[in-house]
Design a protein around this motif. Structure first.
Motif, PDB file in Angstrom:
ATOM      1  N   ARG A 235       0.832  -1.204   0.000  1.00 13.52           N
ATOM      2  CA  ARG A 235       0.000   0.000   0.000  1.00 13.52           C
ATOM      3  C   ARG A 235       0.868   1.255   0.000  1.00 13.52           C
ATOM      4  N   LEU A 236       1.972   1.224   0.719  1.00 20.86           N
ATOM      5  CA  LEU A 236       2.844   2.399   0.800  1.00 20.86           C
ATOM      6  C   LEU A 236       3.439   2.723  -0.564  1.00 20.86           C
ATOM      7  N   LYS A 237       3.886   1.698  -1.298  1.00 18.60           N
ATOM      8  CA  LYS A 237       4.451   1.942  -2.627  1.00 18.60           C
ATOM      9  C   LYS A 237       3.404   2.534  -3.559  1.00 18.60           C
ATOM     10  N   GLU A 238       2.175   2.061  -3.452  1.00 15.69           N
ATOM     11  CA  GLU A 238       1.109   2.594  -4.288  1.00 15.69           C
ATOM     12  C   GLU A 238       0.875   4.074  -3.994  1.00 15.69           C
ATOM     13  N   LEU A 239       0.908   4.437  -2.696  1.00 15.88           N
ATOM     14  CA  LEU A 239       0.715   5.840  -2.331  1.00 15.88           C
ATOM     15  C   LEU A 239       1.882   6.689  -2.809  1.00 15.88           C
ATOM     16  N   GLN A 240       3.099   6.149  -2.693  1.00 20.99           N
ATOM     17  CA  GLN A 240       4.280   6.884  -3.155  1.00 20.99           C
ATOM     18  C   GLN A 240       4.250   7.075  -4.659  1.00 20.99           C
ATOM     19  N   ALA A 241       3.755   6.069  -5.377  1.00 14.18           N
ATOM     20  CA  ALA A 241       3.679   6.162  -6.834  1.00 14.18           C
ATOM     21  C   ALA A 241       2.688   7.230  -7.271  1.00 14.18           C
ATOM     22  N   GLY A 242       1.703   7.510  -6.425  1.00 16.90           N
ATOM     23  CA  GLY A 242       0.724   8.547  -6.750  1.00 16.90           C
ATOM     24  C   GLY A 242       1.340   9.927  -6.813  1.00 16.90           C
ATOM     25  N   GLY A 243       2.464  10.115  -6.127  1.00 19.52           N
ATOM     26  CA  GLY A 243       3.188  11.375  -6.207  1.00 19.52           C
ATOM     27  C   GLY A 243       2.622  12.499  -5.371  1.00 19.52           C
ATOM     28  N   GLN A 244       1.543  12.255  -4.640  1.00 21.07           N
ATOM     29  CA  GLN A 244       0.929  13.316  -3.834  1.00 21.07           C
ATOM     30  C   GLN A 244       1.761  13.574  -2.579  1.00 21.07           C
ATOM     31  N   LYS A 245       2.128  14.835  -2.366  1.00 20.67           N
ATOM     32  CA  LYS A 245       2.887  15.211  -1.175  1.00 20.67           C
ATOM     33  C   LYS A 245       2.185  16.359  -0.471  1.00 20.67           C
ATOM     34  N   GLY A 246       2.003  16.209   0.821  1.00 21.03           N
ATOM     35  CA  GLY A 246       1.428  17.279   1.619  1.00 21.03           C
ATOM     36  C   GLY A 246       2.522  18.164   2.182  1.00 21.03           C
ATOM     37  N   VAL A 247       2.139  19.108   3.017  1.00 16.66           N
ATOM     38  CA  VAL A 247       3.109  19.974   3.682  1.00 16.66           C
ATOM     39  C   VAL A 247       3.822  19.156   4.763  1.00 16.66           C
ATOM     40  N   GLN A 248       5.119  18.987   4.615  1.00 16.03           N
ATOM     41  CA  GLN A 248       5.874  18.137   5.539  1.00 16.03           C
ATOM     42  C   GLN A 248       6.468  18.964   6.678  1.00 16.03           C
ATOM     43  N   SER A 249       5.588  19.535   7.466  1.00 15.41           N
ATOM     44  CA  SER A 249       6.027  20.295   8.637  1.00 15.41           C
ATOM     45  C   SER A 249       4.895  20.315   9.646  1.00 15.41           C
ATOM     46  N   GLY A 250       5.267  20.444  10.913  1.00 13.74           N
ATOM     47  CA  GLY A 250       4.275  20.478  11.970  1.00 13.74           C
ATOM     48  C   GLY A 250       3.819  19.091  12.370  1.00 13.74           C
ATOM     49  N   ALA A 251       3.101  19.034  13.490  1.00  9.40           N
ATOM     50  CA  ALA A 251       2.557  17.765  13.963  1.00  9.40           C
ATOM     51  C   ALA A 251       1.443  17.295  13.032  1.00  9.40           C
ATOM     52  N   VAL A 252       1.187  15.989  13.046  1.00 12.13           N
ATOM     53  CA  VAL A 252       0.144  15.413  12.191  1.00 12.13           C
ATOM     54  C   VAL A 252      -0.907  14.752  13.072  1.00 12.13           C
ATOM     55  N   PHE A 253      -2.174  15.052  12.801  1.00  8.14           N
ATOM     56  CA  PHE A 253      -3.288  14.437  13.509  1.00  8.14           C
ATOM     57  C   PHE A 253      -3.934  13.385  12.607  1.00  8.14           C
ATOM     58  N   TRP A 254      -4.256  12.254  13.217  1.00  8.59           N
ATOM     59  CA  TRP A 254      -4.767  11.109  12.469  1.00  8.59           C
ATOM     60  C   TRP A 254      -6.176  10.768  12.934  1.00  8.59           C
ATOM     61  N   PRO A 255      -7.059  10.424  12.004  1.00  3.27           N
ATOM     62  CA  PRO A 255      -8.451  10.119  12.368  1.00  3.27           C
ATOM     63  C   PRO A 255      -8.582   8.726  12.987  1.00  3.27           C
ATOM     64  N   SER A 256      -9.731   8.467  13.560  1.00  3.34           N
ATOM     65  CA  SER A 256     -10.003   7.157  14.138  1.00  3.34           C
ATOM     66  C   SER A 256      -9.885   6.075  13.068  1.00  3.34           C
ATOM     67  N   GLY A 257      -9.230   4.976  13.410  1.00  4.42           N
ATOM     68  CA  GLY A 257      -9.097   3.857  12.488  1.00  4.42           C
ATOM     69  C   GLY A 257      -7.976   3.991  11.485  1.00  4.42           C
ATOM     70  N   TRP A 258      -7.155   5.040  11.592  1.00  2.00           N
ATOM     71  CA  TRP A 258      -6.107   5.253  10.596  1.00  2.00           C
ATOM     72  C   TRP A 258      -5.061   4.134  10.611  1.00  2.00           C
TER      73      TRP A 258
END
Length: 342
Positions: A235-258
């Motif tokens: 799954r990680l390789k598939e996400l990396q292949a998508g090329g989408q990158k968010g802002v890589q700074s600050g803390a990250v909050f994750w939803p329930s079930g992540w």
């Protein structure tokens, strides 16, 4: 002069009950009578550090709930909330003048335990105590699920979302130590834009995956298809292949079930293990799961012991008697406030 709001005895009892539930969520998941040392490295438990026995400048040490009551009564204790995979240190080599009353036979050190500045009563990137007598700003502190340090909301590098108590947070420092987490963050993080990107990318990936399967059906031998079916896609390789990158700074909050959406292929499991993050694949590792267990334990004990006697007594009184008690309580509250002003 504004009219003072009337607070009923029932309101006070209900507020106390809520505080007790919060405390039981943390404490009822741990044993208050027996040292947890014989259980080994406990998956998650309430912990304390004793400033009296191991002051700053010495070796960091943590003690379980029972030892905080039985062995460190009257000492200056730092409440550490809960930490994972920890074995009680009480009375080991780090305590030069104290022997554990509950389980004195301990190894000199617990080599798997992890310590931080929390064990000396300071928190966050600012390394300040909590509560901080010199800080006049009211600010909520949030625990990172990886390093388990507590950070001030204003030091997260991002704005905390609504219902933050229901979401897990990973601080920026821990994200940078395991950069692959940023890939997951771009698709799974709490922010609405990230959720939208995830859905769009997933649709594209589904089309690509469908095309790959069609090609496999045409040109790949059946033995290779069977082998690929036995080994799940990463799954990680598939996400990396998508090329989408968010802002890589600050803390990250994750939803329930992540956590259930993280890749668990053999390669990713090895990567998580190398970074000491295998617990992220365990949905029962969360503080919410621990607190739920504590509440269930507490409710089970209350069910065996019966209802609270004071609440039962109020229920058995008629309306006039209840009002008399409430008025008496309000009079007492007013007298106490007046005495404080003198």
């Amino acid at each position: 002069m504004c009219e003072e709001q009337t607070v009923s005895l029932v309101d006070v009892l209900e507020e106390d009950e809520e505080l007790e539930e919060e405390a039981s969520a943390v404490l009822a998941g741990s044993d208050s009578d027996h040292c947890s040392y014989p259980e080994g490295y406990v998956k998650r438990q309430a912990l304390y550090a004793c400033n009296t026995c191991t002051p700053k400048g010495g070796e960091a040490a943590g003690v379980c709930l029972a030892c905080s009551y039985k062995c460190h009564e009257g000492h200056d204790l730092f409440e550490l909330y809960t930490k994972r995979n920890f074995r009680c240190d009480c009375g080991n080599r780090k305590f030069t003048e104290l022997q554990c009353k509950l389980h004195p036979e301990k190894d000199d050190v617990n080599t798997v335990n992890k310590y931080s500045h929390n064990f000396f009563g300071v928190y966050c990137t600012c390394s300040r105590p909590y509560p901080d007598p010199d800080d006049q700003v009211e600010d909520e502190m949030i625990q990172c699920v990886v390093c388990e340090d507590w950070l001030h909301g204003r030091h997260l590098g991002c704005a905390a979302p609504d219902c933050v108590e229901l979401q897990e947070m990973i601080c920026e420092s821990c994200m940078n130590k395991s950069p692959f987490l940023w890939t997951y963050a771009a698709h799974l993080a709490v922010e609405g834009a990230a959720v939208q990107v995830k859905e769009e990318t997933s649709a594209e990936e589904s089309n690509v995956a469908g095309k790959e399967e069609q090609v496999d059906d045409v040109i790949e031998p059946s033995c290779k298809r069977s082998r690929e079916e036995a080994e799940p896609r990463c799954r990680l390789k598939e996400l990396q292949a998508g090329g989408q990158k968010g802002v890589q700074s600050g803390a990250v909050f994750w939803p329930s079930g992540w956590r259930s959406k993280l890749c668990s292929c053999s390669t990713c499991q090895e990567r998580l293990s190398e970074d000491g993050l295998s617990f992220l694949l365990d949905e029962l590792d969360t503080v919410l799961a621990y607190e739920r267990k504590g509440k269930n334990n507490e409710q089970g004990q209350q069910g065996q012991q019966g209802n609270d006697p004071l609440m039962s007594a109020l229920d058995n009184l008629n309306r006039v008697q209840q009002l008399e008690i409430i008025h008496g309580y309000n009079d007492m509250k007013t007298e106490l406030k007046d005495s404080d002003r003198l």
